[in-house]
Design an enzyme around this catalytic site. Structure first.
Site, short mmCIF file in Angstrom:
data_model
loop_
_atom_site.label_atom_id
_atom_site.label_comp_id
_atom_site.label_asym_id
_atom_site.label_seq_id
_atom_site.Cartn_x
_atom_site.Cartn_y
_atom_site.Cartn_z
N LYS A 293 -49.35 36.16 36.19
CA LYS A 293 -48.04 35.61 36.50
C LYS A 293 -46.96 36.56 35.97
O LYS A 293 -47.25 37.55 35.30
CB LYS A 293 -47.84 34.23 35.85
CG LYS A 293 -48.95 33.22 36.11
CD LYS A 293 -48.96 32.68 37.52
CE LYS A 293 -50.08 31.65 37.70
NZ LYS A 293 -50.19 31.20 39.10
N SER B 228 -50.42 32.77 44.41
CA SER B 228 -49.35 32.34 43.51
C SER B 228 -48.33 33.43 43.20
O SER B 228 -47.22 33.13 42.75
CB SER B 228 -49.94 31.83 42.19
OG SER B 228 -50.52 32.88 41.45
#
Length: 252
Positions: free
Chosen positions: A107, A46
């Site tokens: 993230k 990701s």
């Protein structure tokens, strides 16, 4: 005291000393992990191209102060944060997913409290202004069979000047076009750099807005990286499996 008794006492003393040494070592390791640095490995794609599967990095626990999530297993001994410091837009952060308060995600911090976030045709809008991005060289990915995949790559620059590369794997995917997200007070909005392959704050049922308390720390340094082509017992394959150019590189 007989000789056998002396030998037995010496053995018991040595055992006790070894146990104390092990106990001290574990305590020191626990303190370092809880208050200074926690090792973290990247299990998913990701955050490609910034972080690759097989990267091992240090997360600075002191970056934003300490919460219950700074400690192993997140014991409910206090609420909020102590010695807190607000994160900066663009930081790469490890946090506990608010939907279960157990799973670690990593993230990039895109939205601060009060920000309006939206995606339009793959372009990030921050407070109604498009975040500048420019096309750069394609990201090249090779699988274990040698097949090559070229993925469009963009250099994105936040208002604060933080710049990083993102991938556009699928044109006009579901997460490339969203409604407006308004970040609540005391919360943050996170996105993966691999924009079409990331469960992040755009997916409210999975991540959503992340409370300040759930931030674990800031990703700082990649200390090891492997492409996964060698098992731990295949010593002869280690040199080719290690990504030497990523070792001791800072996380941007």
């Amino acid at each position: 005291m007989s000789m056998p008794e002396k030998v037995n006492n010496l053995r018991q003393s040595a055992l006790a000393e070894n146990l104390r040494t092990i106990g001290y070592a574990l305590l020191i390791a626990l303190v370092i992990r809880a208050f200074f640095f926690q090792p973290f490995n990247i299990p998913s794609g990701s955050m490609i191209p910034t972080l690759l599967i097989g990267d091992y990095l240090f997360v600075a626990k002191y970056s934003y102060g300490y919460s219950k999530h700074s400690l192993p297993f997140s014991p409910p001994i206090f609420d909020g944060r102590i010695m807190s410091r607000q994160p900066d837009r663009g930081d790469v952060v490890v946090f506990k997913v608010p939907t279960d308060n157990r799973t670690d995600f990593i993230k990039r911090l895109i939205g601060l409290p009060g920000d309006h976030i939206q995606m339009k045709h793959g372009v990030l809008y921050l407070n109604d202004k498009a975040v500048p991005r420019v096309r750069v060289e394609d990201f090249v990915r090779r699988d274990e069979y040698g097949n090559v995949q070229r993925i469009p790559q963009y250099r994105e620059t936040l208002p604060d000047g933080v710049a990083y590369n993102t991938l556009d794997l699928i044109e006009d995917s579901v997460t490339d076009n969203t409604g407006v997200y308004v970040v609540p007070p005391g919360h943050y909005f996170f996105m993966g750099d691999n924009r079409d392959n990331s469960n992040d704050s755009r997916v409210q049922s999975v991540v959503g807005y992340v409370p300040f308390e759930n931030l674990v720390g800031k990703a700082e340094l990649i200390f090891f990286s492997t492409n996964g082509s060698a098992h731990f017992w295949q010593v002869w394959r280690w040199p080719s499996a290690i990504r030497w150019n990523r070792i001791l590189s800072w996380v941007d």
